[in-house]
Design a protein around this motif. Structure first.
Motif, short mmCIF file in Angstrom:
data_model
loop_
_atom_site.label_atom_id
_atom_site.label_comp_id
_atom_site.label_asym_id
_atom_site.label_seq_id
_atom_site.Cartn_x
_atom_site.Cartn_y
_atom_site.Cartn_z
N LEU A 158 -10.99 4.61 4.48
CA LEU A 158 -11.35 3.79 3.33
C LEU A 158 -10.65 4.27 2.06
O LEU A 158 -10.08 3.47 1.32
CB LEU A 158 -12.87 3.77 3.14
N ALA A 159 -10.68 5.57 1.82
CA ALA A 159 -10.08 6.09 0.59
C ALA A 159 -8.56 5.93 0.60
O ALA A 159 -7.98 5.55 -0.42
CB ALA A 159 -10.45 7.56 0.41
N SER A 160 -7.91 6.21 1.72
CA SER A 160 -6.45 6.09 1.74
C SER A 160 -6.01 4.64 1.61
O SER A 160 -5.05 4.33 0.89
CB SER A 160 -5.86 6.71 3.01
N SER A 161 -6.73 3.72 2.24
CA SER A 161 -6.39 2.30 2.10
C SER A 161 -6.62 1.84 0.67
O SER A 161 -5.82 1.10 0.10
CB SER A 161 -7.23 1.44 3.05
N GLY A 162 -7.72 2.29 0.08
CA GLY A 162 -7.99 1.95 -1.32
C GLY A 162 -6.93 2.53 -2.25
O GLY A 162 -6.47 1.86 -3.17
N TRP A 163 -6.51 3.77 -1.97
CA TRP A 163 -5.49 4.41 -2.80
C TRP A 163 -4.15 3.69 -2.68
O TRP A 163 -3.45 3.51 -3.68
CB TRP A 163 -5.35 5.88 -2.43
N ILE A 164 -3.79 3.28 -1.49
CA ILE A 164 -2.53 2.55 -1.29
C ILE A 164 -2.56 1.25 -2.09
O ILE A 164 -1.61 0.92 -2.80
CB ILE A 164 -2.27 2.29 0.21
N CYS A 165 -3.65 0.51 -1.99
CA CYS A 165 -3.77 -0.75 -2.74
C CYS A 165 -3.74 -0.50 -4.24
O CYS A 165 -3.06 -1.21 -4.99
CB CYS A 165 -5.04 -1.49 -2.34
N TYR A 166 -4.48 0.51 -4.69
CA TYR A 166 -4.47 0.87 -6.11
C TYR A 166 -3.06 1.23 -6.57
O TYR A 166 -2.59 0.76 -7.61
CB TYR A 166 -5.43 2.03 -6.36
N SER A 167 -2.39 2.07 -5.80
CA SER A 167 -1.04 2.51 -6.18
C SER A 167 -0.08 1.33 -6.27
O SER A 167 0.74 1.26 -7.19
CB SER A 167 -0.50 3.51 -5.16
N MET A 168 -0.20 0.41 -5.32
CA MET A 168 0.71 -0.74 -5.32
C MET A 168 0.45 -1.68 -6.49
O MET A 168 1.38 -2.28 -7.00
CB MET A 168 0.61 -1.49 -3.99
N GLN A 169 -0.79 -1.81 -6.91
CA GLN A 169 -1.11 -2.76 -7.97
C GLN A 169 -1.18 -2.14 -9.36
O GLN A 169 -1.07 -2.87 -10.35
CB GLN A 169 -2.45 -3.45 -7.67
N MET A 170 -1.32 -0.82 -9.44
CA MET A 170 -1.46 -0.19 -10.75
C MET A 170 -0.33 0.78 -11.05
O MET A 170 0.38 0.62 -12.03
CB MET A 170 -2.81 0.54 -10.84
N ARG A 171 -0.15 1.77 -10.21
CA ARG A 171 0.82 2.83 -10.50
C ARG A 171 2.27 2.36 -10.32
O ARG A 171 3.13 2.72 -11.11
CB ARG A 171 0.57 4.03 -9.60
N TYR A 172 2.54 1.60 -9.26
CA TYR A 172 3.92 1.22 -8.94
C TYR A 172 4.09 -0.29 -8.87
O TYR A 172 4.92 -0.79 -8.13
CB TYR A 172 4.35 1.87 -7.63
N LYS A 173 3.29 -1.00 -9.65
CA LYS A 173 3.33 -2.46 -9.62
C LYS A 173 4.71 -3.02 -9.92
O LYS A 173 5.15 -4.00 -9.32
CB LYS A 173 2.31 -3.04 -10.59
#
Length: 176
Positions: free
Chosen positions: A65-80
């Motif tokens: 759950l955390a890694s999937s959430g982190w990947i989605c967060y990274s794609m939409q926020m950090r590296y959008k």
């Protein structure tokens, strides 16, 4: 101990770690489908809702759950800025609508190494199901088995390319 389940889980773990490492080291989400990653997160949240209130599992709750959430967060926020939605052509409705309909009736570009580990995870889980059915006398859930066989079969062409190109050191690049 069921060695096939363990190896399948380790291959799944490797696929996620490879993807996290790729995103972090390259500081980019280019070539990765956000829609696919969001669907993985949706699957994990839908598959393990009891983990939030009844059973705590480091392996499922924290890591998947955390890694999937982190990947989605990274794609939409950090590296959008590095993710191009025009290239992310996955037609989610072609997956969600049939899945929704089936759920009413039934229960239940990336690096080549990531795809190989993900495919190996699926393949090893087939061996896990066989082991559980014959050795542990576990009830066979045919919907899961058929879906898993289809999903694993979809990796066969990639496995061929992986073994004939990547393992032999020939240049191969997945389309971005």
């Amino acid at each position: 101990m069921n060695v096939f389940r363990f190896l399948g889980d380790m291959a799944h773990l490797a696929s996620i770690l490879i993807l996290l490492l790729k995103i972090t080291q390259s500081r980019s989400a280019a070539g990765i489908s956000f829609k696919s990653q969001a669907l993985y997160l949706l699957v994990f949240v839908a598959r393990y809702p009891d983990l939030f209130y009844r059973f705590f599992s480091l392996y499922n709750t924290i890591f998947f759950l955390a890694s999937s959430g982190w990947i989605c967060y990274s794609m939409q926020m950090r590296y959008k800025a590095t993710w191009d939605p025009k290239v992310d052509t996955l037609r989610v409705e072609f997956l969600l609508i049939p899945t929704l309909l089936l759920s009413l009736v039934l229960s239940e570009t990336i690096t080549s190494h990531y795809l190989f580990a993900l495919g190996a995870y699926r393949g090893l889980y087939i061996l896990n199901w066989i082991w559980r059915a014959f050795v542990e006398g576990h009830h066979v859930e045919w919907v899961a088995v058929v879906a898993g066989l289809i999903q694993t079969a979809l990796y066969c062409d990639f496995f061929y390319v992986y073994f004939t190109k990547v393992i032999k050191g020939k240049k191969f690049q997945l389309p971005a």
